[in-house]
Scaffold this motif. Structure first.
Motif, PDB file in Angstrom:
ATOM      1  N   ALA A  65     -43.505 -69.075  -7.447  1.00  0.00           N
ATOM      2  CA  ALA A  65     -42.521 -68.272  -8.191  1.00  0.00           C
ATOM      3  C   ALA A  65     -41.337 -67.907  -7.304  1.00  0.00           C
ATOM      4  O   ALA A  65     -40.184 -67.937  -7.739  1.00  0.00           O
ATOM      5  CB  ALA A  65     -43.188 -67.016  -8.748  1.00  0.00           C
ATOM      6  N   ARG A  66     -41.632 -67.551  -6.044  1.00  0.00           N
ATOM      7  CA  ARG A  66     -40.549 -67.253  -5.088  1.00  0.00           C
ATOM      8  C   ARG A  66     -39.590 -68.419  -4.995  1.00  0.00           C
ATOM      9  O   ARG A  66     -38.376 -68.256  -5.066  1.00  0.00           O
ATOM     10  CB  ARG A  66     -41.146 -67.028  -3.688  1.00  0.00           C
ATOM     11  CG  ARG A  66     -41.445 -65.601  -3.357  1.00  0.00           C
ATOM     12  CD  ARG A  66     -41.818 -65.507  -1.858  1.00  0.00           C
ATOM     13  NE  ARG A  66     -43.004 -64.700  -1.657  1.00  0.00           N
ATOM     14  CZ  ARG A  66     -43.014 -63.359  -1.727  1.00  0.00           C
ATOM     15  NH1 ARG A  66     -41.912 -62.704  -1.987  1.00  0.00           N
ATOM     16  NH2 ARG A  66     -44.132 -62.700  -1.535  1.00  0.00           N
ATOM     17  N   ARG A  67     -40.163 -69.603  -4.819  1.00  0.00           N
ATOM     18  CA  ARG A  67     -39.324 -70.798  -4.651  1.00  0.00           C
ATOM     19  C   ARG A  67     -38.662 -71.196  -5.965  1.00  0.00           C
ATOM     20  O   ARG A  67     -37.504 -71.591  -5.981  1.00  0.00           O
ATOM     21  CB  ARG A  67     -40.178 -71.966  -4.133  1.00  0.00           C
ATOM     22  CG  ARG A  67     -40.591 -71.815  -2.666  1.00  0.00           C
ATOM     23  CD  ARG A  67     -41.207 -73.103  -2.127  1.00  0.00           C
ATOM     24  NE  ARG A  67     -42.410 -73.477  -2.865  1.00  0.00           N
ATOM     25  CZ  ARG A  67     -43.655 -73.151  -2.502  1.00  0.00           C
ATOM     26  NH1 ARG A  67     -43.862 -72.456  -1.392  1.00  0.00           N
ATOM     27  NH2 ARG A  67     -44.686 -73.531  -3.225  1.00  0.00           N
ATOM     28  N   GLY A  68     -39.397 -71.063  -7.056  1.00  0.00           N
ATOM     29  CA  GLY A  68     -38.894 -71.557  -8.337  1.00  0.00           C
ATOM     30  C   GLY A  68     -37.974 -70.582  -9.045  1.00  0.00           C
ATOM     31  O   GLY A  68     -36.946 -70.982  -9.601  1.00  0.00           O
ATOM     32  N   ARG A  88     -36.065 -71.525 -14.782  1.00  0.00           N
ATOM     33  CA  ARG A  88     -35.310 -70.501 -14.063  1.00  0.00           C
ATOM     34  C   ARG A  88     -33.989 -70.138 -14.731  1.00  0.00           C
ATOM     35  O   ARG A  88     -33.665 -68.948 -14.878  1.00  0.00           O
ATOM     36  CB  ARG A  88     -35.048 -70.985 -12.638  1.00  0.00           C
ATOM     37  CG  ARG A  88     -34.243 -70.001 -11.828  1.00  0.00           C
ATOM     38  CD  ARG A  88     -33.923 -70.526 -10.442  1.00  0.00           C
ATOM     39  NE  ARG A  88     -32.774 -69.824  -9.903  1.00  0.00           N
ATOM     40  CZ  ARG A  88     -31.852 -70.364  -9.129  1.00  0.00           C
ATOM     41  NH1 ARG A  88     -31.964 -71.647  -8.771  1.00  0.00           N
ATOM     42  NH2 ARG A  88     -30.843 -69.651  -8.694  1.00  0.00           N
ATOM     43  N   HIS A  89     -33.253 -71.111 -15.171  1.00  0.00           N
ATOM     44  CA  HIS A  89     -31.921 -70.807 -15.719  1.00  0.00           C
ATOM     45  C   HIS A  89     -31.993 -70.227 -17.121  1.00  0.00           C
ATOM     46  O   HIS A  89     -30.977 -69.794 -17.664  1.00  0.00           O
ATOM     47  CB  HIS A  89     -31.041 -72.063 -15.684  1.00  0.00           C
ATOM     48  CG  HIS A  89     -30.724 -72.483 -14.266  1.00  0.00           C
ATOM     49  ND1 HIS A  89     -29.979 -71.698 -13.415  1.00  0.00           N
ATOM     50  CD2 HIS A  89     -31.095 -73.573 -13.541  1.00  0.00           C
ATOM     51  CE1 HIS A  89     -29.884 -72.285 -12.234  1.00  0.00           C
ATOM     52  NE2 HIS A  89     -30.565 -73.433 -12.270  1.00  0.00           N
ATOM     53  N   GLY A  90     -33.174 -70.195 -17.695  1.00  0.00           N
ATOM     54  CA  GLY A  90     -33.336 -69.558 -19.004  1.00  0.00           C
ATOM     55  C   GLY A  90     -33.831 -68.129 -18.913  1.00  0.00           C
ATOM     56  O   GLY A  90     -33.869 -67.404 -19.908  1.00  0.00           O
ATOM     57  N   ILE A  91     -34.234 -67.689 -17.728  1.00  0.00           N
ATOM     58  CA  ILE A  91     -34.802 -66.341 -17.560  1.00  0.00           C
ATOM     59  C   ILE A  91     -33.692 -65.293 -17.533  1.00  0.00           C
ATOM     60  O   ILE A  91     -32.704 -65.462 -16.828  1.00  0.00           O
ATOM     61  CB  ILE A  91     -35.594 -66.240 -16.233  1.00  0.00           C
ATOM     62  CG1 ILE A  91     -36.652 -67.340 -16.141  1.00  0.00           C
ATOM     63  CG2 ILE A  91     -36.212 -64.853 -16.074  1.00  0.00           C
ATOM     64  CD1 ILE A  91     -37.837 -67.152 -16.994  1.00  0.00           C
ATOM     65  N   THR A  92     -33.873 -64.231 -18.300  1.00  0.00           N
ATOM     66  CA  THR A  92     -32.926 -63.107 -18.246  1.00  0.00           C
ATOM     67  C   THR A  92     -33.645 -61.873 -17.705  1.00  0.00           C
ATOM     68  O   THR A  92     -34.874 -61.841 -17.621  1.00  0.00           O
ATOM     69  CB  THR A  92     -32.398 -62.777 -19.658  1.00  0.00           C
ATOM     70  OG1 THR A  92     -33.504 -62.314 -20.455  1.00  0.00           O
ATOM     71  CG2 THR A  92     -31.796 -64.013 -20.325  1.00  0.00           C
ATOM     72  N   ASP A  93     -32.868 -60.844 -17.382  1.00  0.00           N
ATOM     73  CA  ASP A  93     -33.449 -59.617 -16.824  1.00  0.00           C
ATOM     74  C   ASP A  93     -34.328 -58.880 -17.831  1.00  0.00           C
ATOM     75  O   ASP A  93     -35.160 -58.063 -17.448  1.00  0.00           O
ATOM     76  CB  ASP A  93     -32.337 -58.674 -16.355  1.00  0.00           C
ATOM     77  CG  ASP A  93     -31.615 -59.248 -15.138  1.00  0.00           C
ATOM     78  OD1 ASP A  93     -32.174 -60.165 -14.504  1.00  0.00           O
ATOM     79  OD2 ASP A  93     -30.508 -58.794 -14.838  1.00  0.00           O
ATOM     80  N   THR A 102     -42.736 -75.741 -13.034  1.00  0.00           N
ATOM     81  CA  THR A 102     -42.511 -74.990 -14.275  1.00  0.00           C
ATOM     82  C   THR A 102     -41.509 -73.857 -14.046  1.00  0.00           C
ATOM     83  O   THR A 102     -40.565 -73.678 -14.825  1.00  0.00           O
ATOM     84  CB  THR A 102     -43.849 -74.429 -14.797  1.00  0.00           C
ATOM     85  OG1 THR A 102     -44.781 -75.500 -14.931  1.00  0.00           O
ATOM     86  CG2 THR A 102     -43.669 -73.749 -16.143  1.00  0.00           C
ATOM     87  N   PHE A 103     -41.724 -73.113 -12.966  1.00  0.00           N
ATOM     88  CA  PHE A 103     -40.769 -72.028 -12.658  1.00  0.00           C
ATOM     89  C   PHE A 103     -39.356 -72.590 -12.497  1.00  0.00           C
ATOM     90  O   PHE A 103     -38.380 -72.030 -12.994  1.00  0.00           O
ATOM     91  CB  PHE A 103     -41.186 -71.285 -11.379  1.00  0.00           C
ATOM     92  CG  PHE A 103     -42.368 -70.368 -11.559  1.00  0.00           C
ATOM     93  CD1 PHE A 103     -42.346 -69.354 -12.515  1.00  0.00           C
ATOM     94  CD2 PHE A 103     -43.505 -70.492 -10.763  1.00  0.00           C
ATOM     95  CE1 PHE A 103     -43.428 -68.488 -12.673  1.00  0.00           C
ATOM     96  CE2 PHE A 103     -44.585 -69.642 -10.921  1.00  0.00           C
ATOM     97  CZ  PHE A 103     -44.550 -68.640 -11.876  1.00  0.00           C
ATOM     98  N   LEU A 116     -37.538 -75.255 -20.691  1.00  0.00           N
ATOM     99  CA  LEU A 116     -36.340 -74.403 -20.690  1.00  0.00           C
ATOM    100  C   LEU A 116     -36.020 -73.934 -22.103  1.00  0.00           C
ATOM    101  O   LEU A 116     -35.709 -72.764 -22.330  1.00  0.00           O
ATOM    102  CB  LEU A 116     -35.152 -75.170 -20.087  1.00  0.00           C
ATOM    103  CG  LEU A 116     -33.857 -74.362 -19.935  1.00  0.00           C
ATOM    104  CD1 LEU A 116     -34.060 -73.161 -19.012  1.00  0.00           C
ATOM    105  CD2 LEU A 116     -32.731 -75.238 -19.408  1.00  0.00           C
ATOM    106  N   LEU A 117     -36.119 -74.840 -23.075  1.00  0.00           N
ATOM    107  CA  LEU A 117     -35.803 -74.463 -24.457  1.00  0.00           C
ATOM    108  C   LEU A 117     -36.891 -73.561 -25.060  1.00  0.00           C
ATOM    109  O   LEU A 117     -36.603 -72.763 -25.949  1.00  0.00           O
ATOM    110  CB  LEU A 117     -35.605 -75.726 -25.308  1.00  0.00           C
ATOM    111  CG  LEU A 117     -34.243 -76.402 -25.048  1.00  0.00           C
ATOM    112  CD1 LEU A 117     -34.200 -77.800 -25.678  1.00  0.00           C
ATOM    113  CD2 LEU A 117     -33.100 -75.537 -25.582  1.00  0.00           C
TER     114      LEU A 117
END
Lengths: 292, 292
Positions: free
Chosen positions: A106-109, A83-88, A78-79, A57-58
């Motif tokens: 990726a769908r699930r993660g 996930r909470h670090g991904i931006t648009d 990994t996904f 994440l970091l």
């Protein structure tokens, strides 16, 4: 030009990508994470990454480009971890040799961040694993297959194409299913055969003596049998239905050649070998057309 | 040092032997014969042979060293053709990849001159055939297996060892049966598999598209599928019982790997791959001991 690459998995594939981006001056900073802290540390010592992150994440945080280069079986966790670090604004890619299962992971993660992800498979590698073997030229002149899905942002596919082209790779797109069928045939099955063949030799009572006498033909034929066990466990498991189907096709072809031998029909055997020999002589690696 | 090499078959293997002997100053003159007059002529133009002989018998006449480098299926007719030119002072060798059948051919063809013949198999080659690819360094550092039989003169085995050592090869001796079993396993079967695999890919409806995407793993795995059809027709036919036996062993090993895939036992699959990967990583070409 990217500001920051977040690299998850600092092995051969990920490390080579980081080095290639640096060499092409396509990234300012690489923040890396590997499951094993000693790998992350080694990657930093080797100059493959600039900063060692204590978590996936970091590593992603603050990046505009993310590459996931882990065995495909570790994709989903990994996904989920990033996930909470991904931006648009981020472009997220992987380097997995299978695509259907990675996309499902990726769908699930990634869930609502799925549009940032461009599934990618660079057709490159070595039979040695580890960041020590990372090589800025690993992808030069190689093909990279992108397998975007409906939700993938078109602009991200364009950016992905630019990144890989920028480090000298040739990019083409396929559907995930077409990809997995193709590589079951030309990559996964050869690995399975090379594993089985080498095992069949080594487990015979005279196996060691046989191996002593093996020459350059054996060397090339079995090179891929030295591949990384965890990586190939995941690839073969992830694509096993298509691999087993291709193995059946191969078995049938082998049976036909055996039948020619058994029948002592030398002319028919020569014709069969001549047809194959011609196909292989004319083949060129990456004989694809222009990039799509 | 030999006065005159009589070379029957001026292709890749024979031509490379002639060039190697010349480079090592082990022969004064090479008289060559090939079935195809244009090949003989080309060998002369390229400096591989000094004199083009109009027949195999005339190529042998006056020689103190004879090398037969023809597809193994043509061995008997070649021995018969040169028999009346063989003297007790001559050392006669072949380069065939199978030994049991060549020795039988020599028995029938050479008859009372059999003691002059030292069966030899240099473990070297290229996937391209023809005198154009002849290379003085083809045998350097390679293994050469001699398979003398009861009637073979011991002094001829010594002379044969000196010749091959003199051009940089490493010599060992085996029984013909041990040789044919070993090479069925580490050479002939890989060729059969590579032929069958490439055929299985090429004959699928999507075969061409598959081949476009194949990468470096495929390239090395299938290199031997481009081998010379006539040469491999003869080798596989000559050694077919042992090859079919090895193919059965391989099929069993493949079935075991397929079963691991089908059972989804990822750990067992990884263990199996790890065992093979270790064997292959530790293997070195020609890791034999000292010459016998």
């Amino acid at each position: 030009m990217f500001e920051q690459l977040g690299l998850i998995g600092c092995g051969l594939m990920g490390g080579s990508f980081a080095l290639a981006l640096k060499r092409a001056k396509l990234v300012k900073r690489v923040v890396g994470y590997s499951k094993s802290p000693s790998t992350t540390e080694r990657a930093k010592q080797l100059g493959v990454i600039d900063v060692a992150a204590p978590s996936a994440l970091l590593a992603v945080s603050g990046a505009d480009l993310v590459l996931i280069a882990v065995p495909v079986g570790a994709s989903e966790q990994t996904f989920k971890a990033i996930r909470h670090g991904i931006t648009d604004q981020m472009l997220v890619m992987d380097v997995g040799s299978t695509k259907g299962d990675v996309i499902e992971a990726a769908r699930r993660g990634l869930q609502d961040q799925l549009s940032s992800f461009v599934p990618a498979h660079p057709i490159a590698g070595k039979e040695v694993a580890g960041v020590e073997h990372a090589d800025a030229g690993l992808y030069t002149g190689r093909q990279v297959v992108l397998t975007p899905i409906k939700t993938t942002l078109r602009s991200n596919v364009q950016r992905a194409t630019q990144v890989w082209s920028g480090i000298g790779a040739k990019v083409r797109t396929m559907t995930p299913d077409e990809h997995d069928t193709t590589f079951a045939a030309v990559s996964h099955l050869p690995h399975l055969i090379a594993f089985a063949f080498t095992s069949g030799i080594a487990t015979q009572p005279q196996g060691e003596r046989f191996l002593e006498m093996a020459g350059p033909g054996f060397r090339d034929f079995t090179r891929i049998a030295a591949s990384d066990p965890a990586v190939w466990r995941d690839i073969l498991m992830a694509n096993r239905e298509k691999v087993l189907l291709q193995s059946q096709t191969f078995r049938d072809a082998l049976r036909q050649f055996e039948a020619l031998l058994a029948s002592s029909d030398a002319q028919a055997l020569e014709n069969a070998i001549a047809a194959v020999s011609q196909v292989r002589s004319q083949w060129q690696p990456g004989a694809m057309g222009s990039p799509e």
